[in-house]
Write a protein that holds these residues in place. Structure first.
Motif, short mmCIF file in Angstrom:
data_model
loop_
_atom_site.label_atom_id
_atom_site.label_comp_id
_atom_site.label_asym_id
_atom_site.label_seq_id
_atom_site.Cartn_x
_atom_site.Cartn_y
_atom_site.Cartn_z
N ASP A 1 0.49 -1.10 -0.04
CA ASP A 1 0.08 -0.12 0.20
C ASP A 1 0.87 1.39 0.13
O ASP A 1 0.23 2.55 0.14
N ASP A 2 2.21 1.01 -0.16
CA ASP A 2 3.18 2.15 -0.24
C ASP A 2 3.68 2.73 -1.58
O ASP A 2 3.24 1.93 -2.70
N LEU A 3 4.27 3.63 -1.81
CA LEU A 3 4.72 4.22 -3.09
C LEU A 3 6.24 4.56 -3.06
O LEU A 3 6.82 4.99 -1.93
N ILE A 4 6.99 4.21 -4.13
CA ILE A 4 8.23 4.83 -4.04
C ILE A 4 8.70 5.88 -5.05
O ILE A 4 7.81 5.65 -6.47
N SER A 5 9.29 6.77 -5.01
CA SER A 5 9.59 7.63 -6.03
C SER A 5 10.42 7.04 -7.19
O SER A 5 11.19 6.23 -7.01
N PRO A 6 10.26 7.61 -8.47
CA PRO A 6 10.75 6.87 -9.77
C PRO A 6 12.10 6.69 -9.67
O PRO A 6 12.77 5.67 -10.39
N GLU A 7 12.93 7.57 -9.04
CA GLU A 7 14.52 7.61 -9.02
C GLU A 7 14.94 6.75 -7.90
O GLU A 7 16.25 6.61 -7.54
N MET A 8 14.15 6.28 -6.96
CA MET A 8 14.70 5.72 -5.62
C MET A 8 15.55 4.53 -5.95
O MET A 8 16.79 4.73 -5.39
#
Length: 319
Positions: A95-102
């Motif tokens: 249910d979380d998200l991460i930034s595209p550059e992570m």
């Protein structure tokens, strides 16, 4: 993309349980990564909603989907790890998200610091609305030794170790061991305390962001039974044991006592017998100096009535 020194394979391990409303967003945040050499291992932990149907709609050789009997998030993560092949691992909630550059940014730092764990920024958002996302600044957002990171993260007795924050080298996981499958609450606190203390350093990636979804009623953190409280306490005891085995001095004992004191504030007066046990443990550690703070009015009343009576009044008001 073939694995090589500059683009090592990253295994992203995602346990799923009744996340039909959120898991697509989580998967899409992986698909949008600037870094391409990853595998996503999704482990459906016996969901009773349409989660498995939703994730089964993804047809990619980079996405591996498994369905197991419900055994909890920790057991699902362990199962996923056994299926993984990457030299770096990210445990990532559904249910979380991460930034595209992570992942790209974290892999760069991991390659430069082979005996270190890579951390990131994080912040909260609620339900499906990213417009209210807010970064949660922490003192530990810097390059620190393993012990320094734990001490900094525990400073205010509210350590944040959401799994998706970290990129872990496989060889450190092999040293630390896998997740404690018999712990259902605060399992990340125990796991990352133990695992970070096996690393040389925690290196901070300032360009990497975890978007932590709060307010999900089906999440483990939303549960408040005695069983969950007991599991949380056992996790904290194990975490404290890891810390004190690594370094037992006045500072670490106070950090341990304050961590338990914060938990005591949280569960009182719902579980009074457990609260008594925790209070004895706090005293055995040398006592806590952590004040009870929730609101200006509650802080004012605590000075005169004591925190226990204030907590009971708050519970009566909210009943």
């Amino acid at each position: 993309m073939a694995e090589n020194i500059t683009t090592p394979l990253v295994s992203i391990i995602m346990p799923v349980y009744n996340s039909e409303n959120y898991v697509v967003d989580a998967i899409e945040s992986i698909l949008k990564q600037q870094y391409n050499n990853w595998e996503l291992i999704i482990v459906d932990d016996g969901s009773t909603d349409k989660s498995f149907e939703v994730i089964s709609g993804y047809n990619s050789p980079k996405i591996k989907i498994f369905q197991i009997k419900n055994g909890g998030a920790a057991a699902a993560r362990n199962f996923g790890y056994w299926q993984s092949k990457g030299c770096f691992v990210k445990f990532f909630d559904s249910d979380d998200l991460i930034s595209p550059e992570m992942i790209e940014e974290q892999v760069k730092l991991a390659s430069q610091h082979p005996n270190s764990i890579i951390s990131a920024k994080w912040g909260r958002f609620y339900a499906n609305d990213l417009s209210d996302f807010k970064i949660s600044q922490e003192d530990c957002w810097q390059d620190l030794s393993a012990l320094e990171w734990i001490c900094s993260s525990w400073k205010y007795a509210r350590s944040m170790t959401q799994p998706g924050i970290f990129l872990l080298p496989r060889h450190i996981i092999e040293k630390a061991g896998l997740w404690e499958a018999n712990i259902s609450q605060l399992d990340d606190t125990e796991y990352f305390t133990r695992t970070i203390l096996q690393a040389k350093k925690v290196i901070f990636s300032p360009k990497s962001i975890l978007y932590y979804r709060s307010g999900n009623p089906s999440s483990l953190s939303a549960k408040h039974s005695y069983a969950e409280a007991e599991s949380s306490y056992q996790s904290l005891l194990l975490s404290i044991s890891h810390l004190l085995c690594y370094k037992n001095n006045k500072q670490t004992r106070l950090l341990a006592a304050n961590t338990l004191q914060e938990f005591l504030y949280k569960i009182y007066p719902d579980f009074k017998e457990l609260a008594k046990t925790i209070a004895l443990k706090i005293n055995a550690l040398g006592g806590s100096n952590l004040s009870y703070k929730t609101s200006p009015l509650a802080d004012f009343l605590t000075n005169f009535l004591g925190w226990k009576l204030v907590k009971r009044l708050q519970k009566f008001r909210n009943a």
